[in-house]
Scaffold this motif. Structure first.
Motif, PDB file in Angstrom:
ATOM      1  N   UNK A  36       0.773  -1.097   0.135  1.00 32.08           N
ATOM      2  CA  UNK A  36      -0.117   0.104  -0.161  1.00 32.08           C
ATOM      3  C   UNK A  36       0.856   1.220   0.132  1.00 32.08           C
ATOM      4  N   UNK A  37       0.467   2.437  -0.723  1.00 32.02           N
ATOM      5  CA  UNK A  37       1.127   3.417  -0.612  1.00 32.02           C
ATOM      6  C   UNK A  37      -0.137   4.686  -0.501  1.00 32.02           C
ATOM      7  N   UNK A  38       0.297   5.722   0.106  1.00 34.96           N
ATOM      8  CA  UNK A  38      -0.411   7.049   0.256  1.00 34.96           C
ATOM      9  C   UNK A  38      -0.700   7.594  -1.298  1.00 34.96           C
ATOM     10  N   UNK A  39      -1.983   7.757  -1.405  1.00 34.72           N
ATOM     11  CA  UNK A  39      -2.376   8.289  -2.771  1.00 34.72           C
ATOM     12  C   UNK A  39      -3.998   8.848  -2.775  1.00 34.72           C
ATOM     13  N   UNK A  40      -4.778   8.008  -3.146  1.00 34.01           N
ATOM     14  CA  UNK A  40      -6.201   8.122  -3.242  1.00 34.01           C
ATOM     15  C   UNK A  40      -6.684   8.426  -1.748  1.00 34.01           C
ATOM     16  N   UNK A  41      -6.185   7.795  -0.828  1.00 31.12           N
ATOM     17  CA  UNK A  41      -6.389   7.999   0.606  1.00 31.12           C
ATOM     18  C   UNK A  41      -5.040   7.945   1.326  1.00 31.12           C
ATOM     19  N   UNK A  42      -5.260   7.846   2.553  1.00 25.99           N
ATOM     20  CA  UNK A  42      -3.758   7.787   3.362  1.00 25.99           C
ATOM     21  C   UNK A  42      -3.444   6.401   3.300  1.00 25.99           C
ATOM     22  N   UNK A  43      -2.067   6.250   3.541  1.00 26.47           N
ATOM     23  CA  UNK A  43      -1.648   4.809   3.519  1.00 26.47           C
ATOM     24  C   UNK A  43      -2.141   3.749   4.441  1.00 26.47           C
ATOM     25  N   UNK A  44      -2.659   4.298   5.463  1.00 21.75           N
ATOM     26  CA  UNK A  44      -3.155   3.431   6.542  1.00 21.75           C
ATOM     27  C   UNK A  44      -4.456   2.892   5.857  1.00 21.75           C
ATOM     28  N   UNK A  45      -5.155   3.823   5.549  1.00 23.82           N
ATOM     29  CA  UNK A  45      -6.536   3.478   4.559  1.00 23.82           C
ATOM     30  C   UNK A  45      -6.319   2.550   3.538  1.00 23.82           C
ATOM     31  N   UNK A  46      -5.408   2.774   2.669  1.00 22.89           N
ATOM     32  CA  UNK A  46      -5.119   1.895   1.320  1.00 22.89           C
ATOM     33  C   UNK A  46      -4.689   0.648   1.761  1.00 22.89           C
TER      34      UNK A  46
END
Length: 309
Positions: A36-46
């Motif tokens: 997972x990476x930060x992008x559409x939403x935060x990395x915790x959420x992705x």
């Protein structure tokens, strides 16, 4: 049948979620790692969204690792206005139980590559921060990467500015590192993903196609990326390309990434060979059989239902 070993680096995100749903259930892929990476939403959420889908499809045999929480240099700004606060609204997933790896995504990718008996394809459908850090921190492992298949970029105009596509715009410095890496690159950008649309009728029809259809239709209905005749499933095109490259028209270019100024995040192809002296660094998708895309997508839903049981 020989399966293709793959690392999937993602920021789900609705279209990432649909792409991952196909990848998790397809017999031609050997998924080694999800990051997972930060992008559409935060990395915790992705990362949580990756786990929700791994659990949904009973694929907890695949490790999941959390990666970069912010771009290399640029301030982070998500796309929750498109993908919702969670990144994956529209379906009531249970809270995830499966835990990500203790190690971060970059060291997890390095370990998978180090232990691989053959080079591995890395598919990236979010910002390229994780894979840029991999290239920087583990340069000797570059030979273990078969190719990058990237959703991102555009030669015909952007979706977050007049020239920039979201994934490149989110971390242009990472994208520059990736495009200058010398690794074989296939760029699947807006030039084709804005043609590969699912009509509203198709999205509604999918809802009646079992549990998987209900989930996919739910998240797609919640997706706020809308064109006049349907919704683009940008990231799904990377998986389609791996399975059916014949659906795409590609052309080789030297692609430069702009990292500052009003064109930040732009991907510029030297179509006139003014700067590149004949050098090429990317196979760029410039056209797609859009009808074949939609037909293929509909045919995949029953297969995913059968896999899930």
């Amino acid at each position: 049948m020989t399966k293709e070993p793959i690392i999937l680096d993602m920021d789900p995100g609705i279209d990432d979620a649909v792409a991952l749903s196909i990848a998790l259930t397809h017999s031609e892929f050997d998924l080694k790692l999800l990051t997972g990476v930060a992008g559409n939403v935060s990395v915790d959420k992705t990362t949580a969204n990756l786990i929700k889908l791994v659990e949904f499809f009973n694929r907890t045999d695949i490790p999941v690792a959390k990666g970069a929480a912010a771009p290399l240099k640029k301030a982070f700004k998500d796309a929750s206005y498109i993908h919702g606060a969670s990144g994956m609204p529209g379906y009531d997933f249970p809270e995830p139980v499966y835990q990500p790896l203790a190690q971060d995504a970059i060291s997890a990718m390095a370990e998978v590559l180090s232990n691989a008996s053959e080079p591995i394809t890395i598919v990236a459908t979010g910002a390229y921060t994780n894979i840029a850090l991999l290239l920087q921190q583990y340069p000797k492992l570059k030979s273990k990467i078969k190719r990058f298949v990237l959703m991102g970029g555009s030669l015909s105009g952007g979706n977050v500015s007049s020239v920039a596509e979201f994934n490149i715009f989110t971390d242009p410095d990472a994208a520059k590192i990736v495009f200058e890496s010398g690794v074989d690159i296939t760029m699947i950008g807006l030039d084709v993903t804005l043609k590969a649309l699912l009509s509203n009728q198709t999205i509604a029809d999918v809802a009646s196609m079992g549990t998987v259809g209900k989930m996919i239709s739910g998240v797609m209905t919640a997706y706020n990326d809308v064109e006049a005749t349907g919704k683009p499933m940008h990231d799904v095109n990377t998986i389609l390309y791996l399975l059916h490259p014949e659906f795409f028209t590609l052309k080789d270019f030297m692609v430069y990434v702009i990292t500052d100024g009003p064109a930040i995040g732009g991907t510029i192809a030297d179509t006139q060979d003014r700067w590149s002296n004949g050098q090429l660094n990317a196979h760029v998708a410039i056209d797609i059989d859009a009808k074949a895309f939609e037909n293929w997508f509909i045919e995949e839903i029953p297969k995913m239902n059968a896999y899930r049981g």
